[in-house]
Design a protein around this motif. Structure first.
Motif, PDB file in Angstrom:
ATOM      1  N   PRO A 100      -6.141   3.127  -7.848  1.00  0.00           N
ATOM      2  CA  PRO A 100      -5.077   3.389  -6.879  1.00  0.00           C
ATOM      3  C   PRO A 100      -4.463   4.774  -7.067  1.00  0.00           C
ATOM      4  O   PRO A 100      -4.509   5.351  -8.148  1.00  0.00           O
ATOM      5  N   ALA A 101      -3.903   5.278  -5.975  1.00  0.00           N
ATOM      6  CA  ALA A 101      -3.087   6.494  -6.012  1.00  0.00           C
ATOM      7  C   ALA A 101      -1.690   6.072  -5.577  1.00  0.00           C
ATOM      8  O   ALA A 101      -1.529   5.095  -4.836  1.00  0.00           O
ATOM      9  N   PHE A 102      -0.687   6.810  -6.043  1.00  0.00           N
ATOM     10  CA  PHE A 102       0.693   6.394  -5.848  1.00  0.00           C
ATOM     11  C   PHE A 102       1.527   7.473  -5.169  1.00  0.00           C
ATOM     12  O   PHE A 102       1.128   8.639  -5.114  1.00  0.00           O
ATOM     13  N   LEU A 103       2.682   7.059  -4.674  1.00  0.00           N
ATOM     14  CA  LEU A 103       3.641   7.971  -4.073  1.00  0.00           C
ATOM     15  C   LEU A 103       3.867   9.158  -5.000  1.00  0.00           C
ATOM     16  O   LEU A 103       4.091   8.982  -6.196  1.00  0.00           O
ATOM     17  N   GLY A 104       3.765  10.366  -4.460  1.00  0.00           N
ATOM     18  CA  GLY A 104       3.978  11.586  -5.238  1.00  0.00           C
ATOM     19  C   GLY A 104       2.738  12.137  -5.912  1.00  0.00           C
ATOM     20  O   GLY A 104       2.748  13.266  -6.396  1.00  0.00           O
ATOM     21  N   MET A 122       2.478   7.403   3.593  1.00  0.00           N
ATOM     22  CA  MET A 122       1.072   7.155   3.276  1.00  0.00           C
ATOM     23  C   MET A 122       0.881   5.930   2.389  1.00  0.00           C
ATOM     24  O   MET A 122      -0.237   5.592   2.039  1.00  0.00           O
ATOM     25  N   THR A 123       1.978   5.252   2.018  1.00  0.00           N
ATOM     26  CA  THR A 123       1.846   4.097   1.131  1.00  0.00           C
ATOM     27  C   THR A 123       1.729   2.816   1.947  1.00  0.00           C
ATOM     28  O   THR A 123       2.196   2.715   3.073  1.00  0.00           O
ATOM     29  N   THR A 170       0.864   1.505  -2.874  1.00  0.00           N
ATOM     30  CA  THR A 170      -0.121   2.505  -3.283  1.00  0.00           C
ATOM     31  C   THR A 170      -0.530   3.296  -2.046  1.00  0.00           C
ATOM     32  O   THR A 170      -0.220   2.910  -0.918  1.00  0.00           O
ATOM     33  N   CYS A 171      -1.239   4.375  -2.267  1.00  0.00           N
ATOM     34  CA  CYS A 171      -1.720   5.175  -1.136  1.00  0.00           C
ATOM     35  C   CYS A 171      -2.705   4.353  -0.311  1.00  0.00           C
ATOM     36  O   CYS A 171      -3.657   3.775  -0.858  1.00  0.00           O
ATOM     37  N   HIS A 172      -2.472   4.288   0.970  1.00  0.00           N
ATOM     38  CA  HIS A 172      -3.381   3.580   1.881  1.00  0.00           C
ATOM     39  C   HIS A 172      -4.759   4.230   1.793  1.00  0.00           C
ATOM     40  O   HIS A 172      -4.881   5.455   1.826  1.00  0.00           O
ATOM     41  N   GLY A 173      -5.796   3.408   1.689  1.00  0.00           N
ATOM     42  CA  GLY A 173      -7.156   3.927   1.566  1.00  0.00           C
ATOM     43  C   GLY A 173      -7.578   4.822   2.705  1.00  0.00           C
ATOM     44  O   GLY A 173      -8.382   5.739   2.535  1.00  0.00           O
TER      45      GLY A 173
END
Length: 148
Positions: free
Chosen positions: A94-98, A51-52, A57-60
């Motif tokens: 942003p959101a991140f892996l995990g 999903m990154t 970062t997390c893909h929108g």
């Protein structure tokens, strides 16, 4: 199974269960339906490596999909088939892996065949990462058989 159709919470739960059975997209992404009620829903998932994006970062699109799923369950909680008519998203952080992301949908208004829903997406620290607004349109059909 008999459902008390005069109990809005029972109708919301039964409608969500019927929708969830066929929602392969939400299930495939590891989403979990944490709460359902009339006009509201809470759904979460954990950001995986797939999903990154190139910014790490997390893909929108995945955050949008999470919010859209919460929107769908909230506006379909009345045993009326309802679809998205329009929606928009604002990415706040942003959101991140995990990260564990949670989308909380709440009904703003519902009149006739139209509804408006606001969905806040937060991370595990309660920090807001996205705001989503969805406009719904009720179409023909129900989720539950008339004998429910």
């Amino acid at each position: 199974m008999t459902i008390n159709m005069s109990d809005p919470q029972a109708v919301a739960i039964a409608s969500a269960e019927a929708m969830w059975r066929d929602d392969r997209a939400s299930q495939h992404l590891g989403m979990e339906l944490e709460h359902i009620g009339p006009g509201e829903a809470t759904i979460s998932f954990t950001v995986t490596d797939l999903m990154t994006n190139g910014h790490n970062t997390c893909h929108g699109g995945y955050m949008f999909t999470l919010a859209d799923s919460a929107f769908a369950f909230a506006c379909n909680s009345y045993n009326q088939r309802t679809v998205a008519q329009h929606c928009s998203v604002t990415f706040v952080a942003p959101a991140f892996l995990g990260d564990r992301l949670t989308a909380r949908a709440r009904e703003v208004s519902r009149a006739g065949r139209n509804g408006i829903y606001d969905i806040a997406v937060t991370n595990q620290k309660g920090e807001r990462v996205a705001e989503f607004r969805g406009h719904s349109r009720t179409v023909k059909g129900t989720h539950l058989p008339s004998s429910a």
